[in-house]
Design a protein around this motif. Structure first.
Motif, mmCIF file in Angstrom:
data_model
loop_
_atom_site.group_PDB
_atom_site.id
_atom_site.type_symbol
_atom_site.label_atom_id
_atom_site.label_comp_id
_atom_site.label_asym_id
_atom_site.label_seq_id
_atom_site.Cartn_x
_atom_site.Cartn_y
_atom_site.Cartn_z
ATOM 1 N N VAL A 88 39.549 -24.434 -28.355
ATOM 2 C CA VAL A 88 39.663 -24.772 -26.938
ATOM 3 C C VAL A 88 38.956 -23.712 -26.097
ATOM 4 C CG1 VAL A 88 41.244 -25.204 -25.023
ATOM 5 C CG2 VAL A 88 41.863 -25.938 -27.334
ATOM 6 N N GLN A 89 38.030 -24.167 -25.280
ATOM 7 C CA GLN A 89 37.394 -23.295 -24.292
ATOM 8 C C GLN A 89 37.476 -23.984 -22.934
ATOM 9 O OE1 GLN A 89 33.497 -22.760 -26.227
ATOM 10 N NE2 GLN A 89 33.993 -20.586 -26.439
ATOM 11 N N HIS A 90 37.596 -23.191 -21.907
ATOM 12 C CA HIS A 90 37.857 -23.739 -20.579
ATOM 13 C C HIS A 90 36.664 -23.494 -19.661
ATOM 14 C CE1 HIS A 90 42.011 -23.945 -21.985
ATOM 15 N NE2 HIS A 90 41.886 -22.672 -22.356
ATOM 16 N N PRO A 91 36.305 -24.469 -18.868
ATOM 17 C CA PRO A 91 35.218 -24.261 -17.892
ATOM 18 C C PRO A 91 35.740 -23.528 -16.657
ATOM 19 C CG PRO A 91 36.058 -26.485 -17.698
ATOM 20 C CD PRO A 91 36.812 -25.855 -18.842
ATOM 21 N N ILE A 92 34.872 -22.761 -16.047
ATOM 22 C CA ILE A 92 35.207 -22.135 -14.766
ATOM 23 C C ILE A 92 34.894 -23.151 -13.675
ATOM 24 C CG2 ILE A 92 34.741 -20.204 -13.207
ATOM 25 C CD1 ILE A 92 33.657 -18.670 -15.635
ATOM 26 N N PRO A 93 35.876 -23.535 -12.870
ATOM 27 C CA PRO A 93 35.595 -24.503 -11.805
ATOM 28 C C PRO A 93 34.510 -23.983 -10.871
ATOM 29 C CG PRO A 93 37.963 -24.206 -12.093
ATOM 30 C CD PRO A 93 37.296 -23.151 -12.919
ATOM 31 N N PRO A 94 33.790 -24.886 -10.209
ATOM 32 C CA PRO A 94 32.702 -24.455 -9.303
ATOM 33 C C PRO A 94 33.232 -23.568 -8.176
ATOM 34 C CG PRO A 94 32.569 -26.808 -9.756
ATOM 35 C CD PRO A 94 33.880 -26.353 -10.310
ATOM 36 N N LEU A 95 32.419 -22.612 -7.805
ATOM 37 C CA LEU A 95 32.739 -21.702 -6.703
ATOM 38 C C LEU A 95 31.918 -22.080 -5.476
ATOM 39 C CD1 LEU A 95 32.730 -18.313 -8.617
ATOM 40 C CD2 LEU A 95 34.691 -19.218 -7.381
ATOM 41 N N VAL A 96 32.443 -21.738 -4.314
ATOM 42 C CA VAL A 96 31.726 -21.944 -3.058
ATOM 43 C C VAL A 96 31.345 -20.574 -2.508
ATOM 44 C CG1 VAL A 96 31.838 -22.847 -0.717
ATOM 45 C CG2 VAL A 96 32.992 -24.061 -2.589
ATOM 46 N N ILE A 97 30.063 -20.305 -2.447
ATOM 47 C CA ILE A 97 29.603 -19.028 -1.892
ATOM 48 C C ILE A 97 29.681 -19.111 -0.371
ATOM 49 C CG2 ILE A 97 27.713 -17.378 -1.787
ATOM 50 C CD1 ILE A 97 28.870 -17.738 -4.567
ATOM 51 N N PRO A 98 30.358 -18.184 0.281
ATOM 52 C CA PRO A 98 30.456 -18.229 1.742
ATOM 53 C C PRO A 98 29.071 -18.220 2.377
ATOM 54 C CG PRO A 98 31.967 -16.600 0.848
ATOM 55 C CD PRO A 98 31.091 -17.041 -0.280
ATOM 56 N N PRO A 99 28.904 -18.936 3.459
ATOM 57 C CA PRO A 99 27.587 -18.966 4.112
ATOM 58 C C PRO A 99 27.207 -17.602 4.659
ATOM 59 C CG PRO A 99 29.240 -20.015 5.499
ATOM 60 C CD PRO A 99 29.894 -19.754 4.182
ATOM 61 N N GLU A 100 25.938 -17.401 4.771
ATOM 62 C CA GLU A 100 25.415 -16.138 5.323
ATOM 63 C C GLU A 100 25.822 -15.996 6.785
ATOM 64 O OE1 GLU A 100 22.702 -14.297 7.983
ATOM 65 O OE2 GLU A 100 22.405 -16.397 7.459
ATOM 66 N N SER A 101 26.253 -14.801 7.150
ATOM 67 C CA SER A 101 26.725 -14.551 8.512
ATOM 68 C C SER A 101 26.259 -13.179 8.966
ATOM 69 C CB SER A 101 28.255 -14.618 8.571
ATOM 70 O OG SER A 101 28.732 -14.139 9.808
ATOM 71 N N SER A 102 25.733 -13.113 10.190
ATOM 72 C CA SER A 102 25.268 -11.829 10.725
ATOM 73 C C SER A 102 26.418 -10.888 11.016
ATOM 74 C CB SER A 102 24.462 -12.061 12.009
ATOM 75 O OG SER A 102 25.280 -12.667 12.999
ATOM 76 N N ALA A 103 27.648 -11.417 11.087
ATOM 77 C CA ALA A 103 28.805 -10.570 11.374
ATOM 78 C C ALA A 103 29.319 -9.867 10.125
ATOM 79 C CB ALA A 103 29.926 -11.414 11.991
ATOM 80 N N MET A 104 28.837 -10.276 8.942
ATOM 81 C CA MET A 104 29.334 -9.695 7.706
ATOM 82 C C MET A 104 28.397 -8.613 7.210
ATOM 83 S SD MET A 104 31.734 -9.582 5.721
ATOM 84 C CE MET A 104 31.585 -8.007 4.908
ATOM 85 N N HIS A 105 28.968 -7.468 6.849
ATOM 86 C CA HIS A 105 28.184 -6.336 6.366
ATOM 87 C C HIS A 105 28.375 -6.204 4.858
ATOM 88 C CE1 HIS A 105 27.150 -4.546 10.350
ATOM 89 N NE2 HIS A 105 28.180 -5.282 10.700
ATOM 90 N N TYR A 106 27.357 -6.555 4.116
ATOM 91 C CA TYR A 106 27.387 -6.386 2.667
ATOM 92 C C TYR A 106 27.129 -4.915 2.328
ATOM 93 C CZ TYR A 106 27.711 -11.365 1.763
ATOM 94 O OH TYR A 106 28.167 -12.652 1.692
ATOM 95 N N PRO A 107 27.451 -4.505 1.082
ATOM 96 C CA PRO A 107 27.253 -3.090 0.724
ATOM 97 C C PRO A 107 25.825 -2.634 0.986
ATOM 98 C CG PRO A 107 28.524 -4.218 -0.965
ATOM 99 C CD PRO A 107 28.054 -5.285 -0.013
ATOM 100 N N LEU A 108 25.719 -1.443 1.541
ATOM 101 C CA LEU A 108 24.417 -0.879 1.879
ATOM 102 C C LEU A 108 23.723 -0.368 0.621
ATOM 103 C CD1 LEU A 108 22.747 -0.237 4.468
ATOM 104 C CD2 LEU A 108 23.716 2.059 4.388
ATOM 105 N N ASN A 109 22.397 -0.395 0.640
ATOM 106 C CA ASN A 109 21.630 0.201 -0.457
ATOM 107 C C ASN A 109 22.063 1.652 -0.650
ATOM 108 O OD1 ASN A 109 20.023 -1.623 1.358
ATOM 109 N ND2 ASN A 109 18.693 -1.688 -0.421
ATOM 110 N N PHE A 110 21.986 2.123 -1.879
ATOM 111 C CA PHE A 110 22.149 3.556 -2.094
ATOM 112 C C PHE A 110 21.259 3.985 -3.244
ATOM 113 C CE2 PHE A 110 25.260 1.844 -5.046
ATOM 114 C CZ PHE A 110 25.225 2.718 -6.128
ATOM 115 N N VAL A 111 20.911 5.247 -3.224
ATOM 116 C CA VAL A 111 20.069 5.816 -4.268
ATOM 117 C C VAL A 111 20.966 6.641 -5.181
ATOM 118 C CG1 VAL A 111 18.115 7.313 -4.781
ATOM 119 C CG2 VAL A 111 18.098 5.896 -2.717
#
Length: 766
Positions: free
Chosen positions: A270-293
């Motif tokens: 028995v193996q189980h599928p991962i149900p589909p995910l919904v990626i949140p829409p792109e938003s200018s109000a959201m700050h994703y992690p900043l680049n780093f070196v």
């Protein structure tokens, strides 16, 4: 659920001894028995462990795989819970949980709880953000270039999440469908070729050109890392994955019990599928992690000969996760770092973890957590393990050798850390190693660093104690013994200050009484500026050296100072002149008094910023106090904005309970005014700095001297630092900053371009 079972779930796999046997025993004798009655509690504890104990992802996946062999429904429940947790993490922008939950799903595929086809679908869904069209929603604050950088951060995050699972499950995906795996890697490679890397120059710790060949080395024979300045964390991870594939996916730094159970997992039907995910829409109000070196100090071919690049990446990931999830207790964090269950040579592992910790402390634009947290974590580790002192000493020596190449802000953080670390060990240190610094030029970066550390040690202790510890050769690098300079009173107004001091100290004296007495003295006919200076000097002298006493006198005579400053065209200049003259032997006292006068609004913020960018202060740009005062001034302006924003938000959220008489229009007007004041403060600083640096360049050309002095590099590095730190607040000011850059010397424009290349980001919450 019993406390014992809860503890076992948390602690399973920590020792690494007989792990397979312990897992089997735990599943058969405890977990399987409790699941029918306590499944919700077990799942809750397990998923908390999955998102907080990242070193043991494989352990928990193996645990689920073993339970599923006798209870397939449990595997289904785990997959459903993983999907729900992952969707929630995506919806709430919990980036750390997204990354760790996807890793867990990958390990579930390895234990045959999740199908590989389903895992491929999950990774493909994440890479789908590369094909989405950016939102066309207009945003008055973000221009197209800034929006493009924010969109890239979003794409970078999802690409990183996909790449980060390959060390765990890459070999299995290759066996299942190598064509699909190659398609994913090809797609990622194509994206990496299109990325904008203009932000990278502003994020490198080693960013200052070396102009002086004189370097005092505390250690010899240790080669430094050769850093690729055109690559960031995402580029380096992709390179590691490519090398890992070439090495047949051999990884040493993953705690992996499941190979011992693979024959049993393979038999699972028995193996189980991962149900589909919904990626949140792109938003200018959201700050994703900043680049780093990534911070790379040691040459891996010299220090990490037995550790592959992908294993170094894994240890750095583990270290950052532990630092984040145990941030409430530096002692517990140090314990977790010390006992990290990774199958690597102990000395190399400790050095790699410590190097990563310093990298987080020095990360630009900001450390992810408070600097004090990293400092106390290192202290706790050193106290728990004496060998760690030697490891930290090696790192300190290597950074010290390169401090002339360090970004000014990173250099200051390093000096602050050094002083705090010394204070935790009774300031015991072989200071004689620093004796050669006294022979270097006054503006040599290594000499300036030692001077800064000694000054901070005195702040954390007292002058006499530090003076006794350092050798005589280093005494010239100590700041003056802190004391008020009564000679300041012996200027033009000496005879007028002394009687007023006695009057101010008189029991029961009031501000009005002090002013009335002042009017009867010989100061009465003096100009308004002189009268304000005399009174300010008298308050400082009457307050005396105990800080609490001085602040009490300042607060007591605020009304009198307020009345005197009204008649002065530039009262801030007069007050600052009096403070700096009286306390010129103690920069710390100057900083404290000026900060308090800002709080009392005896000084206004624009006047302080103007004073900070003048010739008398500019000569001290290689010291920390001008920048401490600048950040305090900008922080004051930002806090005023935050207070009004909070009031307006409270009014909007609770309209019916708003106090009578509260006018929303007035609050909105106050918010606009405080925001304009903050923007004006930023523009004033950058305009004055551009003019000051341009004047330096013109003067050097006229004198036929090299403009690339340590002072110049420090000033431009500090200018970049201010732009980095307040990048989000600078967004509305970008047109003015571009205008300033165009009017400045062309050699300064690169600094402004580097500032603009940084996407707006929120200051991390610690």
């Amino acid at each position: 659920m019993s406390a014992t079972l809860d503890q076992l779930l948390v602690r399973i796999g920590e020792t690494g001894l007989n792990l397979e046997q312990n897992l089997d025993h735990f599943v058969n004798k405890a977990l399987s028995i409790e699941i029918p009655t306590k499944k919700p509690q077990i799942l809750k504890t397990m998923f908390r462990c999955i998102t907080e104990l990242s070193v043991k992802t494989s352990v928990y996946a193996s645990l689920v795989g073993l339970v599923q062999l006798g209870n397939p429904d449990f595997g289904h429940d785990v997959v459903d819970r993983a999907h729900a947790e992952l969707q929630s993490a995506l919806d709430h922008y919990d980036f750390s949980s997204v990354r760790l939950l996807v890793r867990f799903c990958a390990e579930l595929a390895k234990t045959h709880v999740v199908s590989y086809a389903s895992l491929f679908d999950l990774l493909t869904t994440f890479l789908g953000v590369l094909d989405t069209t950016p939102s066309e929603t207009p945003d008055s604050l973000l221009d197209s270039a800034t929006r493009s950088r924010q969109i890239q951060l979003r794409r970078d995050f999802f690409v990183y999440v996909v790449l980060a699972v390959f060390p765990w499950v890459g070999s299995d995906l290759a066996r299942y469908d190598n064509v699909k795996l190659q398609a994913i890697l090809t797609r990622i490679e194509a994206y990496l070729h299109t990325r904008d890397r203009s932000v990278l120059p502003a994020l490198h710790v080693w960013s200052v050109p070396r102009t002086d060949s004189t370097v005092v080395a505390l250690r010899t024979g240790i080669p430094h890392a050769q850093v690729d300045k055109n690559s960031d964390y995402l580029d380096l991870l992709y390179q590691d994955v490519v090398r890992l594939r070439e090495d047949q996916w051999q990884v040493a730094a993953i705690l992996r019990p499941n190979p011992a159970f693979m024959a049993r997992f393979d038999a699972a039907s028995v193996q189980h599928p991962i149900p589909p995910l919904v990626i949140p829409p792109e938003s200018s109000a959201m700050h994703y992690p900043l680049n780093f070196v990534p911070f790379q100090l040691f040459n891996p071919d010299h220090e990490y000969q037995n550790v592959k690049s992908v294993d170094r990446w894994l240890v750095r990931e583990y270290t950052r996760d532990i630092l984040y999830h145990f941030r409430e207790s530096h002692k517990l964090c140090a314990q977790q770092l010390q006992q990290m269950p990774v199958n690597l040579p102990k000395a190399e592992l400790a050095l790699l973890v410590a190097e990563t910790l310093f990298g987080e402390l020095l990360r630009l634009p900001m450390p992810p957590l408070k600097s004090l947290y990293y400092a106390y974590t290192l202290v706790a580790w050193c106290k728990a393990e004496s060998e760690m002192h030697r490891t930290v000493g090696r790192i300190v020596a290597m950074i010290f050798e390169r401090c002339m190449e360090m970004d000014a802000e990173a250099n200051e953080r390093f000096a602050n850390w050094m002083a705090l670390h010394l204070s935790s060990f009774d300031f015991q240190y072989p200071y004689a190693m620093w004796s050669p610094m006294a022979a270097l030029a006054p503006d040599h970066p290594q000499r300036l660093f030692v001077t800064a550390v000694l000054e901070r040690c005195i702040r954390l202790s007292y002058w006499d104690r530090i003076a006794k510890l350092v050798p005589d050769e280093l005494k010239p690098l100590l700041p003056p013994r802190p004391h008020p300079d009564s000679q300041a009173e012996k200027g033009d107004h000496y005879q007028l200050v002394r009687p007023l001091v006695e009057a101010l100290r008189k029991p029961g004296q009031t501000p009005d009484g002090a002013l009335a007495f002042f009017e009867t003295t010989a100061a009465s006919p003096y100009p308004a500026e002189a009268r304000l200076e005399i009174f300010m000097l008298a308050v400082l002298e009457a307050g005396g050296q105990p800080l609490s006493h001085l602040l009490l006198f300042l607060e007591m005579y605020l009304p009198a100072l307020g009345k005197l400053r009204v008649a002065v065209a530039d009262p801030a200049r007069v007050v600052i002149k009096a403070v700096t003259a009286y306390w010129h032997n103690s920069i710390q006292m100057v900083t404290i008094v000026i900060e308090r006068l800002l709080t009392y609004r005896v000084l206004d913020l624009p006047a302080l910023v103007e004073w900070l960018v003048t010739e008398p202060v500019a000569k001290d740009f290689t010291k920390s106090y001008p920048w401490e005062l600048l950040h305090h001034a900008l922080g004051k302006a930002m806090s005023r904005v935050a207070v009004v924003e909070r009031d307006l938000k409270a009014l909007q959220e609770n309209q019916t309970a708003a106090p009578r008489g509260v006018d929303r229009a007035l609050i909105e007007e106050a918010l606009n005014r405080t925001r304009r004041d903050l923007q004006a403060l930023h523009i004033l600083f950058f305009r004055r700095m551009a003019a000051l640096l341009s004047a330096h360049l013109v003067k050097c050309e006229g004198d036929h001297t090299d403009y690339r002095t340590p002072w110049y590099f420090c000033a431009t590095s500090r200018l970049l630092s201010v732009g980095r730190r307040y990048r989000e607040d600078l967004q509305p000011c970008l047109p003015e900053l571009r205008e300033i850059a165009q009017q400045a010397d062309p050699r300064l424009r690169a600094v402004f371009e580097d500032i603009e290349a940084i996407p707006p980001f929120h200051t991390p919450v610690s």
